[in-house]
Design a protein around this motif. Structure first.
Motif, PDB file in Angstrom:
ATOM      1  N   PRO A  11       0.823  -1.195   0.000  1.00 46.28           N
ATOM      2  CA  PRO A  11       0.000   0.000   0.000  1.00 46.28           C
ATOM      3  C   PRO A  11       0.866   1.258   0.000  1.00 46.28           C
ATOM      4  O   PRO A  11       1.925   1.302   0.618  1.00 46.28           O
ATOM      5  CB  PRO A  11      -0.800  -0.118   1.309  1.00 46.28           C
ATOM      6  N   GLU A  12       0.401   2.273  -0.713  1.00 43.55           N
ATOM      7  CA  GLU A  12       1.155   3.523  -0.799  1.00 43.55           C
ATOM      8  C   GLU A  12       1.175   4.214   0.557  1.00 43.55           C
ATOM      9  O   GLU A  12       0.162   4.301   1.246  1.00 43.55           O
ATOM     10  CB  GLU A  12       0.504   4.435  -1.840  1.00 43.55           C
ATOM     11  N   ARG A  13       2.332   4.721   0.938  1.00 41.26           N
ATOM     12  CA  ARG A  13       2.459   5.389   2.227  1.00 41.26           C
ATOM     13  C   ARG A  13       1.797   6.761   2.161  1.00 41.26           C
ATOM     14  O   ARG A  13       2.006   7.526   1.237  1.00 41.26           O
ATOM     15  CB  ARG A  13       3.925   5.513   2.625  1.00 41.26           C
ATOM     16  N   CYS A  76       7.208  -7.345  16.337  1.00 40.82           N
ATOM     17  CA  CYS A  76       6.013  -6.498  16.337  1.00 40.82           C
ATOM     18  C   CYS A  76       5.868  -5.783  14.995  1.00 40.82           C
ATOM     19  O   CYS A  76       6.854  -5.336  14.406  1.00 40.82           O
ATOM     20  CB  CYS A  76       6.090  -5.483  17.463  1.00 40.82           C
ATOM     21  N   GLY A  77       4.626  -5.660  14.536  1.00 44.67           N
ATOM     22  CA  GLY A  77       4.371  -5.097  13.221  1.00 44.67           C
ATOM     23  C   GLY A  77       4.587  -3.607  13.106  1.00 44.67           C
ATOM     24  O   GLY A  77       4.592  -3.061  11.999  1.00 44.67           O
ATOM     25  N   PHE A  78       4.786  -2.927  14.228  1.00 42.51           N
ATOM     26  CA  PHE A  78       4.943  -1.470  14.223  1.00 42.51           C
ATOM     27  C   PHE A  78       6.379  -1.025  14.448  1.00 42.51           C
ATOM     28  O   PHE A  78       6.705   0.145  14.240  1.00 42.51           O
ATOM     29  CB  PHE A  78       4.077  -0.839  15.312  1.00 42.51           C
ATOM     30  N   GLN A 243       4.808   4.769  10.266  1.00 42.66           N
ATOM     31  CA  GLN A 243       5.330   3.538   9.686  1.00 42.66           C
ATOM     32  C   GLN A 243       6.845   3.618   9.504  1.00 42.66           C
ATOM     33  O   GLN A 243       7.341   4.463   8.763  1.00 42.66           O
ATOM     34  CB  GLN A 243       4.652   3.309   8.326  1.00 42.66           C
ATOM     35  N   PRO A 244       7.623   2.731  10.176  1.00 37.80           N
ATOM     36  CA  PRO A 244       9.085   2.796  10.070  1.00 37.80           C
ATOM     37  C   PRO A 244       9.611   2.473   8.675  1.00 37.80           C
ATOM     38  O   PRO A 244      10.629   3.011   8.255  1.00 37.80           O
ATOM     39  CB  PRO A 244       9.567   1.743  11.078  1.00 37.80           C
ATOM     40  N   SER A 245       8.929   1.557   7.962  1.00 41.94           N
ATOM     41  CA  SER A 245       9.352   1.189   6.612  1.00 41.94           C
ATOM     42  C   SER A 245       8.159   0.579   5.891  1.00 41.94           C
ATOM     43  O   SER A 245       7.108   0.317   6.487  1.00 41.94           O
ATOM     44  CB  SER A 245      10.501   0.172   6.654  1.00 41.94           C
ATOM     45  N   LYS A 246       8.321   0.324   4.610  1.00 39.16           N
ATOM     46  CA  LYS A 246       7.224  -0.259   3.827  1.00 39.16           C
ATOM     47  C   LYS A 246       6.875  -1.679   4.263  1.00 39.16           C
ATOM     48  O   LYS A 246       5.809  -2.190   3.939  1.00 39.16           O
ATOM     49  CB  LYS A 246       7.594  -0.249   2.342  1.00 39.16           C
ATOM     50  N   VAL A 251       0.050   3.126   8.035  1.00 39.95           N
ATOM     51  CA  VAL A 251      -0.780   4.078   8.774  1.00 39.95           C
ATOM     52  C   VAL A 251      -2.166   4.076   8.136  1.00 39.95           C
ATOM     53  O   VAL A 251      -2.306   4.327   6.940  1.00 39.95           O
ATOM     54  CB  VAL A 251      -0.172   5.500   8.709  1.00 39.95           C
ATOM     55  N   LYS A 252      -3.171   3.750   8.931  1.00 34.78           N
ATOM     56  CA  LYS A 252      -4.539   3.752   8.414  1.00 34.78           C
ATOM     57  C   LYS A 252      -5.123   5.172   8.396  1.00 34.78           C
ATOM     58  O   LYS A 252      -5.929   5.507   7.525  1.00 34.78           O
ATOM     59  CB  LYS A 252      -5.422   2.849   9.280  1.00 34.78           C
TER      60      LYS A 252
END
Length: 292
Positions: A11-13, A76-78, A243-246, A251-252
């Motif tokens: 997804p595009e940041r 962790c995903g974040f 978001q640290p990286s792709k 970020v929703k």
């Protein structure tokens, strides 16, 4: 579009809104401390994590240090910290951290660490030794320890209580529904139990933090605040997830400033001693205030 490959497209940041743009840190105190960090090769999370509040915190004599290496046993995903097999524990680290705090003349130190599920004590002995070393070398410096959950094992948690830092913090990070996705190896209720145990065993100040923008609802945020209060937490920080990286969770939504203000007001009405709530707030933001 080639639909066969569509599932592989990330997804595009989202571009950051204007209230998330910060000026480069400046000021005499910041310049002085930055020079010391570079000269002595000191390891602070402030610099390695490019914290947006670095200039402000350093100007107030606060800095954050990470112990137990820079490789985490959790994924962790974040989080931008590397996941993998950590290196051996450096038992000279407590003295190194204490010396860094002395060189930088830090008034209030925040200590944090990676998760060390590979160790029998989860790293809790190193935690306690670091607090004691900082106290020996910097008797006027106050401390906050931002700890992992130590898998909820009370013996390991008590090692921190026993050395009595002014604040013990453990971040809940997100709402119950999103915990499995955001904090893959953690558990919402276990983190709440950790916070409650700290207070039950006599810890004077406890603290936790929440990130927003991962897909949580207003009702879920308020529910989390209620849960934290029911588990006797004193201080809450609420900030925007970035978001640290792709490869990390996207970020929703970017939370509006007035929403952060609303959560601050709700938290204060619930009876928290301090609530820090704005887009750029991080766990250690204005940490020196939270000892009172």
């Amino acid at each position: 579009m080639n639909t066969e490959n569509a599932s592989n497209i990330l997804p595009e940041r989202k571009p950051k809104p204007k209230w998330l743009r910060v000026k480069l840190p400046t000021g005499k105190k910041y310049t002085e401390l930055r020079g010391l960090v570079d000269k002595y090769n000191l390891n602070t999370i402030c610099t390695s994590g490019s914290c947006p509040n670095m200039g402000e915190c350093w100007g107030e004599g606060t800095a954050t240090f990470m112990i137990l290496g820079n490789v985490c046993t959790r994924s962790c995903g974040f989080c931008g910290v590397k996941t993998g097999r950590p290196e051996d524990v450096d038992w000279d680290e407590p003295e190194k951290v204490a010396r860094s705090i002395k060189i930088m003349k830090i008034k209030h130190a925040v200590l944090t660490s990676v998760d060390r599920d590979d160790l029998k004590d989860m790293g809790s002995i190193m935690w306690a030794e670091t607090v004691k070393a900082v106290r020996r070398m910097n008797p006027e410096t106050t401390m906050e320890t931002l700890i992992p959950d130590f898998q909820g094992i009370e013996m390991h948690l008590y090692r921190l209580i026993d050395v009595a830092p002014e604040v013990i913090s453990h971040n809940i990070e997100t709402v119950r529904r999103l915990t499995r996705e955001v904090r893959i190896q953690a558990k919402y209720d276990r983190s709440m139990q950790v916070l409650k145990y700290l207070k039950q065993q006599g810890q004077r100040r406890t603290k936790s933090g929440i990130m927003l923008g991962l897909g949580e609802t207003r009702e879920e945020v308020i529910e989390t605040l209620h849960d934290l209060k029911e588990n006797d937490v004193d201080v809450v920080t609420i900030g925007q997830y970035l978001q640290p990286s792709k490869k990390h969770l996207p970020v929703k939504r970017f939370i509006m400033p007035d929403e952060f203000k609303e959560y601050e007001e709700i938290g204060l009405k619930l009876g928290f001693r301090h609530v820090e709530s704005s887009a750029l707030v991080r766990s250690s933001y204005k940490a020196q205030k939270h000892i009172n």
